[in-house]
Design a protein around this motif. Structure first.
Motif, PDB file in Angstrom:
ATOM      1  N   CYS A  80       0.833  -1.216   0.000  1.00 15.19           N
ATOM      2  CA  CYS A  80       0.000   0.000   0.000  1.00 15.19           C
ATOM      3  C   CYS A  80       0.862   1.259   0.000  1.00 15.19           C
ATOM      4  N   TRP A  83       2.410   2.862  -3.241  1.00 12.86           N
ATOM      5  CA  TRP A  83       1.655   3.713  -4.170  1.00 12.86           C
ATOM      6  C   TRP A  83       2.218   5.129  -4.224  1.00 12.86           C
ATOM      7  N   VAL A  84       2.921   5.539  -3.173  1.00 16.11           N
ATOM      8  CA  VAL A  84       3.503   6.880  -3.168  1.00 16.11           C
ATOM      9  C   VAL A  84       4.511   7.042  -4.300  1.00 16.11           C
ATOM     10  N   MET A  86       4.020   6.709  -7.254  1.00 15.78           N
ATOM     11  CA  MET A  86       3.382   7.350  -8.410  1.00 15.78           C
ATOM     12  C   MET A  86       3.676   8.841  -8.476  1.00 15.78           C
ATOM     13  N   ALA A  91       2.591   5.059 -13.341  1.00 13.82           N
ATOM     14  CA  ALA A  91       1.638   4.326 -12.502  1.00 13.82           C
ATOM     15  C   ALA A  91       1.711   2.828 -12.747  1.00 13.82           C
ATOM     16  N   LEU A  95       2.348  -0.075  -9.970  1.00 19.92           N
ATOM     17  CA  LEU A  95       1.300  -1.054  -9.691  1.00 19.92           C
ATOM     18  C   LEU A  95       1.800  -2.489  -9.839  1.00 19.92           C
ATOM     19  N   TRP A 161      -3.836  14.100  -6.287  1.00 17.95           N
ATOM     20  CA  TRP A 161      -2.897  13.105  -5.775  1.00 17.95           C
ATOM     21  C   TRP A 161      -3.454  12.349  -4.572  1.00 17.95           C
ATOM     22  N   ARG A 164      -5.406   9.559  -6.164  1.00 13.89           N
ATOM     23  CA  ARG A 164      -4.555   8.709  -7.006  1.00 13.89           C
ATOM     24  C   ARG A 164      -3.688   7.784  -6.169  1.00 13.89           C
ATOM     25  N   TYR A 165      -3.017   8.327  -5.181  1.00  8.29           N
ATOM     26  CA  TYR A 165      -2.126   7.494  -4.371  1.00  8.29           C
ATOM     27  C   TYR A 165      -2.041   7.905  -2.901  1.00  8.29           C
ATOM     28  N   THR A 168      -4.138   5.676  -0.254  1.00 10.71           N
ATOM     29  CA  THR A 168      -3.572   4.324  -0.165  1.00 10.71           C
ATOM     30  C   THR A 168      -2.212   4.350   0.523  1.00 10.71           C
ATOM     31  N   ALA A 169      -1.381   5.325   0.184  1.00  3.96           N
ATOM     32  CA  ALA A 169      -0.054   5.422   0.799  1.00  3.96           C
ATOM     33  C   ALA A 169      -0.151   5.719   2.290  1.00  3.96           C
TER      34      ALA A 169
END
Length: 199
Positions: A80, A83-84, A86, A91, A95, A161, A164-165, A168-169
């Motif tokens: 998780c 994801w940063v 990105m 991407a 991923l 952002w 996008r990530y 999750t990050a």
């Protein structure tokens, strides 16, 4: 000690499920990836998971199950937090790394949590222990995506952002704190107070 470990695992699953079940949603709806790309990435995760069962089995022949279980938490958390990446990398590349980490970590967790249930519950009362574990982790698995969906709803209209990530990050960072901070304490207590019940 079984109880404290169960509460930890349920808490970890709750935080994990804020992000992981929504990976496909983010890829399709926010990153605007096509269905074929998402399908291939998920297939990659499943292939990694299947292959990883063998290697976790080999490791389990050399190390204690609870030691290996401790290794799985940072791997899942890292899937998780990665994801940063990105913020600076394509991407798709990020991923691929994310789902390789997730597949490897989930395979270890699935294998070793079974050993945890068998090895750390008294034989005569094992059905009750398994039922309590399943109930708590099931509730965590249910509420996690609900919270995650709410958070993504709140993030609409905010900086791109974040959706996008960022969410999750941040979830991955919280999981890393649990995995590296709380887990060793919980499982150290268990290792120092081994159950005398037979498996």
């Amino acid at each position: 000690m079984f109880r404290s470990a169960t509460f930890f695992i349920a808490s970890f699953i709750l935080v994990q499920n804020i992000a992981v079940p929504l990976f496909s949603y983010v890829m399709l709806s926010i990153l605007d990836m096509n269905a074929s790309e998402v399908t291939l990435i998920i297939m990659l995760q499943n292939i990694v998971m299947m292959i990883s069962y063998y290697y976790w089995g080999v490791l389990n022949g050399r190390y204690e199950s609870q030691t290996l279980l401790l290794w799985t938490f940072p791997l899942i958390a890292a899937s998780c937090f990665a994801w940063v990446g990105m913020a600076a990398l394509p991407a798709l590349a990020v991923l691929i790394v994310v789902h390789i980490l997730l597949g490897f970590g989930q395979a270890g967790y699935n294998l070793l949590v079974f050993n945890f249930l068998i090895g750390d519950s008294p034989k005569s009362e094992r059905p009750m222990y398994v039922a309590v574990f399943s109930a708590l982790t099931g509730l965590a698995g249910f509420f996690g995506p609900v919270i995650g969906g709410w958070l993504y709803g709140q993030a609409e209209g905010g900086p791109e952002w974040v959706q996008r990530y960022g969410l999750t990050a941040l979830t991955g960072l919280a999981m890393l704190v649990l995995a590296l901070g709380a887990a060793p304490i919980v499982f150290r207590k268990r290792s120092g107070c081994q159950s005398t019940h037979g498996a």
